[in-house]
Design an enzyme around this catalytic site. Structure first.
Site, PDB file in Angstrom:
ATOM      1  N   ARG A  89     -14.399-141.402  26.883  1.00  0.00           N
ATOM      2  CA  ARG A  89     -13.299-140.832  28.049  1.00  0.00           C
ATOM      3  C   ARG A  89     -12.327-141.805  28.055  1.00  0.00           C
ATOM      4  O   ARG A  89     -11.072-141.427  28.165  1.00  0.00           O
ATOM      5  CB  ARG A  89     -14.995-141.374  29.106  1.00  0.00           C
TER       6      ARG A  89
ATOM      7  N   TYR B 133       2.010-118.814  36.875  1.00  0.00           N
ATOM      8  CA  TYR B 133       1.175-118.882  36.158  1.00  0.00           C
ATOM      9  C   TYR B 133      -0.405-118.157  37.357  1.00  0.00           C
ATOM     10  O   TYR B 133      -0.155-119.635  37.793  1.00  0.00           O
ATOM     11  CB  TYR B 133      -0.127-119.558  35.217  1.00  0.00           C
TER      12      TYR B 133
ATOM     13  N   ASP C  40       6.414-127.860  35.427  1.00  0.00           N
ATOM     14  CA  ASP C  40       5.152-126.990  33.903  1.00  0.00           C
ATOM     15  C   ASP C  40       6.461-126.894  33.075  1.00  0.00           C
ATOM     16  O   ASP C  40       7.150-125.521  33.535  1.00  0.00           O
ATOM     17  CB  ASP C  40       4.311-125.916  35.026  1.00  0.00           C
TER      18      ASP C  40
ATOM     19  N   LYS D 175      -0.449-123.677  24.216  1.00  0.00           N
ATOM     20  CA  LYS D 175       0.188-122.262  23.862  1.00  0.00           C
ATOM     21  C   LYS D 175       1.604-123.174  22.955  1.00  0.00           C
ATOM     22  O   LYS D 175       0.981-123.010  21.922  1.00  0.00           O
ATOM     23  CB  LYS D 175       1.465-122.639  25.326  1.00  0.00           C
TER      24      LYS D 175
HETATM   25  O1  P1T Z   1      -4.646-122.356  30.104  1.00  0.00           O
HETATM   26  P1  P1T Z   1      -4.890-123.337  30.644  1.00  0.00           P
HETATM   27  O2  P1T Z   1      -4.609-124.394  28.734  1.00  0.00           O
HETATM   28  O3  P1T Z   1      -5.710-124.443  31.294  1.00  0.00           O
HETATM   29  O4  P1T Z   1      -3.203-123.752  30.986  1.00  0.00           O
HETATM   30  C1  P1T Z   1      -2.932-122.995  31.960  1.00  0.00           C
HETATM   31  C2  P1T Z   1      -1.511-122.823  32.441  1.00  0.00           C
HETATM   32  C3  P1T Z   1      -0.372-123.708  32.386  1.00  0.00           C
HETATM   33  N1  P1T Z   1       0.124-123.393  32.977  1.00  0.00           N
HETATM   34  C4  P1T Z   1       1.257-121.902  33.054  1.00  0.00           C
HETATM   35  C5  P1T Z   1       2.401-122.112  32.691  1.00  0.00           C
HETATM   36  C6  P1T Z   1       0.330-121.797  31.728  1.00  0.00           C
HETATM   37  O5  P1T Z   1       1.098-120.417  31.660  1.00  0.00           O
HETATM   38  C7  P1T Z   1      -0.990-121.608  31.806  1.00  0.00           C
HETATM   39  C8  P1T Z   1      -1.980-120.827  30.871  1.00  0.00           C
HETATM   40  N2  P1T Z   1      -1.669-119.656  31.105  1.00  0.00           N
HETATM   41  C9  P1T Z   1      -1.842-118.443  30.617  1.00  0.00           C
HETATM   42  C10 P1T Z   1      -3.106-118.338  30.122  1.00  0.00           C
HETATM   43  C11 P1T Z   1      -1.172-117.306  30.087  1.00  0.00           C
HETATM   44  O6  P1T Z   1      -1.530-116.442  29.457  1.00  0.00           O
HETATM   45  O7  P1T Z   1       0.286-117.176  30.777  1.00  0.00           O
END
Ligand code: P1T
Length: 380
Positions: A46, A98, A170, A195
């Protein structure tokens, strides 16, 4: 080292015991100690894991930062950053972002006494009416999801610094291939690694990159104390994915530009949201702070009828209708009912997000096939 070389090599050394060129998946929860406290720097997975360490160092290098930390998801990274705040603190965030980020702000952390202000951050002056002594964090997402507005990172970070406010960028949509916010004055870069960084739609992960040792130590404490960590196998997959980040981003950028160009001349399309268009309201700042305009394109159709948008989404063959973005394969989405459904309709509309908006994550397939799919989906 240039970006592509860093993507392949930074933070990665051949395995000391075997010479394996690929960082092994250290699938272990614990590490044997010779005597209490006498160990090789690893005590419990962890806290630290060698596969994760390699990835964290690689991500730090790509963002021109000193420290990287990985989390179980992008939201896990966001959650960790919000734990830096105390009840009574206020956050200013962009109003187009988001949906999950909006949700954790309003549905989780507002309950802990933190106040969030949402403003159209592409106009720096819009921060003036909400900034105060209570503002402790400014949350920038640029390009924004899903409207692809561009926020002037340097200008906002300068304003924040003068008032001792932490800035978070972000950087999920741009990736460090396109922009490195720490170089523009940001304190913290956050990612949904899920992503473009991962790039193959097979991992959910988040990351934070910083330059400040004290901030890193605080965040590393939270990473360990709250336990929001990714497993070594996922870290391995992301290390592997990142080796082609520069090649993939070049292809995403080229293909998205062609898609935007195609949509702009299509008789059925009303508005194309893409920062590479010279008439995009933030085009000048996009050109200045970004190397390429990214792989995302959104659009609305003439008549603004939700049914038309749904029909197009159903007709796509190459573009798969799915949440997420940034993988090698093209995806399409309907933000109002999918990724941004957690934002109330009135708030969405205030930010300019129409129910009829279609969002495309343009993949790296051959452009002729991508355009042919758009053509057939938009027919009749
Ligand atoms: O899905 P996750 O890895 O928890 O990430 C969240 C997140 C944070 N910041 C941005 C700009 C994001 O686009 C996302 C997640 N977005 C999607 C799942 C989407 O389809 O837009």
């Amino acid at each position: 080292m240039k970006f592509g070389t860093k993507a392949i090599h930074a933070g990665i050394t051949p395995d000391p015991t075997t010479g394996a060129i690929m960082t092994p998946i250290y699938q272990t929860s614990t590490y044997v100690q010779v005597s209490p406290g006498d160990h090789k720097g690893y005590e419990y997975s962890r806290t630290h894991n060698p596969t994760r360490t390699a990835l964290q160092n690689n991500l730090a290098a790509l963002e021109n930062g000193l420290y990287g930390l990985c989390f179980a998801s992008g939201m896990g990274a966001t959650d960790t950053l919000l734990k830096l705040l105390k009840p009574g603190d206020e956050v200013i965030s962009t109003n187009d972002l988001y949906g999950g980020t909006y949700r954790i702000f309003t549905k989780v952390y507002e309950g802990f006494g933190i106040k969030f202000h949402f403003v159209a951050m592409d106009e720096v002056k819009n921060l003036e009416s909400v900034i105060s002594d209570k503002t402790k964090m400014i949350w920038i997402e640029t390009p924004t999801n899903p409207l692809l507005n561009i926020i002037d990172i340097k200008a906002i970070c300068k304003l924040a610094k003068s008032k001792n406010i932490l800035t978070v960028v972000d950087n999920t949509f741009a990736t460090p291939y396109i922009q490195t916010p720490l170089d523009l004055g940001a304190d913290i870069v956050a990612h949904s690694v899920t992503k473009y960084l991962s790039g193959h739609s097979d991992v959910v992960m988040g990351a934070i990159i910083v330059n400040d040792k004290k901030l890193h130590d605080q965040l590393a404490f939270l990473q360990n104390a709250c336990g929001n960590v990714p497993g070594p196998q996922d870290c391995f997959l992301v290390l592997r994915g990142i080796k082609t980040l520069h090649l993939r981003m070049k292809a995403h950028i080229e293909n998205a530009a062609r898609v935007a160009e195609y949509l702009l001349t299509h008789p059925k399309i009303d508005k194309v949201y893409y920062p590479g268009i010279p008439t995009h309201k933030n085009h000048a700042i996009a050109k200045e702070q970004m190397k390429g305009f990214g792989g995302m394109v959104s659009f609305t159709m003439k008549g603004d009828d939700l049914k038309d948008s749904i029909r197009v989404l159903e007709k796509f063959k190459l573009f798969s209708l799915a949440e997420s973005l940034g993988g090698v394969e093209s995806l399409c989405g309907h933000p109002a009912s999918m990724t941004h459904a957690s934002i109330p309709k009135a708030e969405r509309e205030k930010a300019g997000l129409k129910d009829s908006l279609v969002r495309l994550s343009v993949g790296v397939e051959d452009i002729e096939d991508i355009i042919a799919d758009l053509e057939q989906a938009l027919e009749n």
